[in-house]
Every structure is written in structure tokens, then in C-alpha cells.
Design a protein around this motif. Structure first.
Motif, PDB file in Angstrom:
ATOM      1  N   SER A  14       0.876  -1.170   0.000  1.00 34.87           N
ATOM      2  CA  SER A  14       0.000   0.000   0.000  1.00 34.87           C
ATOM      3  C   SER A  14       0.909   1.214   0.000  1.00 34.87           C
ATOM      4  CB  SER A  14      -0.897  -0.008   1.234  1.00 34.87           C
ATOM      5  OG  SER A  14      -1.745   1.123   1.245  1.00 34.87           O
ATOM      6  N   LEU A  15       0.561   2.203  -0.833  1.00 34.99           N
ATOM      7  CA  LEU A  15       1.417   3.376  -0.938  1.00 34.99           C
ATOM      8  C   LEU A  15       0.575   4.616  -1.219  1.00 34.99           C
ATOM      9  CD1 LEU A  15       4.356   4.506  -1.094  1.00 34.99           C
ATOM     10  CD2 LEU A  15       4.256   4.044  -3.553  1.00 34.99           C
ATOM     11  N   HIS A  16       0.686   5.569  -0.329  1.00 35.50           N
ATOM     12  CA  HIS A  16       0.061   6.887  -0.465  1.00 35.50           C
ATOM     13  C   HIS A  16       1.152   7.892  -0.134  1.00 35.50           C
ATOM     14  CE1 HIS A  16      -3.897   4.955  -0.477  1.00 35.50           C
ATOM     15  NE2 HIS A  16      -3.432   4.203   0.501  1.00 35.50           N
ATOM     16  N   PRO A  17       0.986   9.159  -0.514  1.00 33.82           N
ATOM     17  CA  PRO A  17       2.028  10.124  -0.156  1.00 33.82           C
ATOM     18  C   PRO A  17       2.294  10.189   1.351  1.00 33.82           C
ATOM     19  CG  PRO A  17       0.581  11.052  -1.810  1.00 33.82           C
ATOM     20  CD  PRO A  17      -0.030   9.737  -1.383  1.00 33.82           C
ATOM     21  N   HIS A  18       1.247  10.016   2.167  1.00 34.96           N
ATOM     22  CA  HIS A  18       1.358  10.187   3.620  1.00 34.96           C
ATOM     23  C   HIS A  18       1.488   8.878   4.393  1.00 34.96           C
ATOM     24  CE1 HIS A  18      -2.820   9.175   2.977  1.00 34.96           C
ATOM     25  NE2 HIS A  18      -2.859   8.815   4.246  1.00 34.96           N
ATOM     26  N   ALA A  19       1.435   7.749   3.727  1.00 34.69           N
ATOM     27  CA  ALA A  19       1.460   6.462   4.445  1.00 34.69           C
ATOM     28  C   ALA A  19       1.835   5.330   3.508  1.00 34.69           C
ATOM     29  CB  ALA A  19       0.081   6.179   5.055  1.00 34.69           C
ATOM     30  N   PHE A  20       2.479   4.303   4.081  1.00 40.55           N
ATOM     31  CA  PHE A  20       2.801   3.123   3.283  1.00 40.55           C
ATOM     32  C   PHE A  20       2.841   1.883   4.167  1.00 40.55           C
ATOM     33  CE2 PHE A  20       6.824   5.139   4.472  1.00 40.55           C
ATOM     34  CZ  PHE A  20       7.603   4.086   4.938  1.00 40.55           C
ATOM     35  N   VAL A  21       2.613   0.732   3.514  1.00 44.89           N
ATOM     36  CA  VAL A  21       2.688  -0.555   4.189  1.00 44.89           C
ATOM     37  C   VAL A  21       3.693  -1.423   3.442  1.00 44.89           C
ATOM     38  CG1 VAL A  21       1.455  -2.665   4.837  1.00 44.89           C
ATOM     39  CG2 VAL A  21       0.293  -0.437   4.992  1.00 44.89           C
ATOM     40  N   VAL A  22       4.645  -1.990   4.190  1.00 45.85           N
ATOM     41  CA  VAL A  22       5.591  -2.955   3.645  1.00 45.85           C
ATOM     42  C   VAL A  22       5.283  -4.293   4.298  1.00 45.85           C
ATOM     43  CG1 VAL A  22       8.020  -3.596   3.369  1.00 45.85           C
ATOM     44  CG2 VAL A  22       7.360  -1.176   3.305  1.00 45.85           C
TER      45      VAL A  22
ATOM     46  N   ASP B 293      -3.466  13.295  10.157  1.00 44.52           N
ATOM     47  CA  ASP B 293      -4.355  14.047   9.263  1.00 44.52           C
ATOM     48  C   ASP B 293      -3.632  14.576   8.033  1.00 44.52           C
ATOM     49  OD1 ASP B 293      -6.563  13.585  10.891  1.00 44.52           O
ATOM     50  OD2 ASP B 293      -6.241  15.407  12.058  1.00 44.52           O
ATOM     51  N   THR B 294      -2.499  13.997   7.704  1.00 41.44           N
ATOM     52  CA  THR B 294      -1.719  14.461   6.552  1.00 41.44           C
ATOM     53  C   THR B 294      -2.362  14.072   5.222  1.00 41.44           C
ATOM     54  OG1 THR B 294      -0.316  12.544   6.995  1.00 41.44           O
ATOM     55  CG2 THR B 294       0.529  14.699   7.668  1.00 41.44           C
ATOM     56  N   VAL B 295      -3.336  13.160   5.239  1.00 43.39           N
ATOM     57  CA  VAL B 295      -4.082  12.859   4.024  1.00 43.39           C
ATOM     58  C   VAL B 295      -4.736  14.146   3.500  1.00 43.39           C
ATOM     59  CG1 VAL B 295      -6.218  12.190   5.211  1.00 43.39           C
ATOM     60  CG2 VAL B 295      -5.724  11.268   2.942  1.00 43.39           C
ATOM     61  N   GLN B 296      -5.058  15.062   4.393  1.00 43.10           N
ATOM     62  CA  GLN B 296      -5.704  16.322   4.014  1.00 43.10           C
ATOM     63  C   GLN B 296      -4.776  17.249   3.230  1.00 43.10           C
ATOM     64  OE1 GLN B 296      -7.046  17.826   7.793  1.00 43.10           O
ATOM     65  NE2 GLN B 296      -8.451  16.109   8.113  1.00 43.10           N
ATOM     66  N   LEU B 297      -3.478  16.931   3.196  1.00 40.60           N
ATOM     67  CA  LEU B 297      -2.527  17.754   2.437  1.00 40.60           C
ATOM     68  C   LEU B 297      -2.500  17.366   0.959  1.00 40.60           C
ATOM     69  CD1 LEU B 297       0.408  17.853   5.028  1.00 40.60           C
ATOM     70  CD2 LEU B 297      -1.376  19.567   4.651  1.00 40.60           C
ATOM     71  N   ASP B 298      -3.280  16.339   0.589  1.00 36.91           N
ATOM     72  CA  ASP B 298      -3.393  15.898  -0.811  1.00 36.91           C
ATOM     73  C   ASP B 298      -2.038  15.654  -1.481  1.00 36.91           C
ATOM     74  OD1 ASP B 298      -6.202  15.919  -0.846  1.00 36.91           O
ATOM     75  OD2 ASP B 298      -6.227  18.073  -1.240  1.00 36.91           O
ATOM     76  N   GLY B 299      -1.098  15.100  -0.729  1.00 32.25           N
ATOM     77  CA  GLY B 299       0.203  14.753  -1.300  1.00 32.25           C
ATOM     78  C   GLY B 299       1.185  15.903  -1.368  1.00 32.25           C
TER      79      GLY B 299
ATOM     80  N   VAL C 103      11.467   5.375   0.930  1.00 33.98           N
ATOM     81  CA  VAL C 103      10.135   5.104   0.395  1.00 33.98           C
ATOM     82  C   VAL C 103       9.428   6.417   0.044  1.00 33.98           C
ATOM     83  CG1 VAL C 103       7.887   4.025   0.840  1.00 33.98           C
ATOM     84  CG2 VAL C 103       9.989   2.922   1.660  1.00 33.98           C
ATOM     85  N   VAL C 104       9.439   7.362   0.990  1.00 36.47           N
ATOM     86  CA  VAL C 104       8.796   8.667   0.780  1.00 36.47           C
ATOM     87  C   VAL C 104       9.719   9.757   1.309  1.00 36.47           C
ATOM     88  CG1 VAL C 104       6.801  10.139   1.331  1.00 36.47           C
ATOM     89  CG2 VAL C 104       6.472   7.672   1.055  1.00 36.47           C
ATOM     90  N   ARG C 105       9.922  10.799   0.508  1.00 36.86           N
ATOM     91  CA  ARG C 105      10.650  11.985   0.974  1.00 36.86           C
ATOM     92  C   ARG C 105       9.615  13.018   1.422  1.00 36.86           C
ATOM     93  NH1 ARG C 105      15.762  11.899   0.698  1.00 36.86           N
ATOM     94  NH2 ARG C 105      16.007  14.152   0.863  1.00 36.86           N
ATOM     95  N   TRP C 106       9.908  13.695   2.543  1.00 34.65           N
ATOM     96  CA  TRP C 106       8.970  14.680   3.089  1.00 34.65           C
ATOM     97  C   TRP C 106       9.691  15.643   3.999  1.00 34.65           C
ATOM     98  CZ3 TRP C 106       5.898  13.962   8.061  1.00 34.65           C
ATOM     99  CH2 TRP C 106       6.604  13.189   8.987  1.00 34.65           C
ATOM    100  N   ASP C 107       8.963  16.672   4.449  1.00 34.37           N
ATOM    101  CA  ASP C 107       9.525  17.666   5.343  1.00 34.37           C
ATOM    102  C   ASP C 107       8.594  17.812   6.550  1.00 34.37           C
ATOM    103  OD1 ASP C 107      10.533  19.832   6.709  1.00 34.37           O
ATOM    104  OD2 ASP C 107      10.659  21.132   4.950  1.00 34.37           O
ATOM    105  N   PRO C 108       8.944  17.189   7.672  1.00 35.71           N
ATOM    106  CA  PRO C 108       8.090  17.276   8.860  1.00 35.71           C
ATOM    107  C   PRO C 108       7.819  18.710   9.315  1.00 35.71           C
ATOM    108  CG  PRO C 108       9.731  15.549   9.140  1.00 35.71           C
ATOM    109  CD  PRO C 108      10.100  16.297   7.891  1.00 35.71           C
ATOM    110  N   ALA C 109       8.777  19.618   9.116  1.00 36.45           N
ATOM    111  CA  ALA C 109       8.565  21.019   9.504  1.00 36.45           C
ATOM    112  C   ALA C 109       7.462  21.644   8.649  1.00 36.45           C
ATOM    113  CB  ALA C 109       9.866  21.813   9.383  1.00 36.45           C
TER     114      ALA C 109
END
Length: 151
Positions: A55-63, A78-84, A103-109
Motif C-alpha cells: 500500500s502506498l500513499h504520499p502520507h502512508a505506506f505498508v511494507v 491528518d496528513t491525508v488532508q494535504l493531498d500529497g 520510500v517517501v521523501r517529506w519535510d516534517p517542519a
């Protein structure tokens, strides 16, 4: 099933699930595990086990590993609300990944600046409380450090 060590997908501070600001995760409705409050720097969430991205979404994944252990990494609340926005997928659903692989690059800040919590639950799907041992739920962790053992 063969016991597996699940490692941290992020560098930051380990927290018990009860401190996750979302009742679904805090009450372990999705499953047992722990959470990581990530460093506020751009970076990558890495695979917590060797396996296949099921399963792979911008805000979550399952391995899912070869023994059938599915590990959910949920990047923030609630990061799904950021629409990727602010998330970059580095793999595709169905890819085989190695522990520690990006798997996913992001910026927690940036997530925090958008009004969302960057605290990231790491959940053992289809597990029950007694399945996990050696759970790390406090103190600093680096990506790749053991978070819990799952038997």
C-alpha cells in the motif's frame, strides 16, 4: 511466522502510541506499535522491514515482509488532508524494498507549518498486544534503529 525486528523509518524521538494526537492510533485500533516524533528537517521515511510495498500513499505506506508481517508507517496525523503536497514517492506499489531504503521523501517542519502533527505511528498490522516485544517508546531513535520485535 518467523519473528521480525521492525526498525524506525525515521530519525527523531520515540513515543508511545498513547501520545499520538489521534484516538484511532492512540487506542491501538489499527494495531499495536510505537510512534516517532521526527526531526524537523527534510528527509526520507525508509522501509522498516525487507519486503513488498503493498500500500502506498504520499502520507502512508505498508511494507509486507516474506513472513506476512505488514508494517504501516503513517507520516504525520491528518496528513491525508494535504493531498500529497510536500511528499515525494521514491518507490511504487508492488516494489520490493530493503530495510532502510527510501520510500517517501517529506519535510516534517512543512507538515507542522500546515497545521498537522508530524508524529508518525509505526504499526504492526493484524497483530495483537502480546505479539510485540522490546518496544521502544521513548528516547532518541535514528532511522534503522530497532523499534520492536514481532513474533
Amino acid at each position: 511466522m518467523t519473528p521480525v525486528t521492525v526498525t524506525s523509518p525515521l530519525t527523531g524521538r520515540a513515543l508511545p502510541l498513547t501520545e499520538v494526537p489521534d484516538p484511532v492510533f492512540a487506542q491501538a485500533m489499527v494495531g499495536p506499535g510505537t510512534a516517532v516524533d521526527p526531526e524537523r528537517v527534510p528527509g526520507a521515511a525508509v522501509a522498516p522491514v525487507d519486503g513488498v510495498v503493498v500500500s502506498l500513499h504520499p502520507h502512508a505506506f505498508v511494507v509486507m515482509d516474506s513472513s506476512g508481517h505488514g508494517v504501516l508507517t503513517h507520516l504525520g496525523i491528518d496528513t491525508v488532508q494535504l493531498d500529497g503536497e510536500g511528499f515525494e514517492l521514491m518507490v511504487a506499489k508492488g516494489d520490493t524494498v530493503s530495510r532502510g531504503q527510501e520510500v517517501v521523501r517529506w519535510d516534517p517542519a512543512a507538515v507542522e507549518a500546515a497545521g498537522k502533527s508530524p508524529i508518525s505511528p509505526v504499526i504492526a498490522l493484524d497483530a495483537v498486544d502480546g505479539d510485540l516485544s522490546a518496544v521502544v517508546d521513548s528516547g532518541p531513535v535514528r532511522a534503522g534503529d530497532a523499534l520492536f520485535d514481532w513474533s
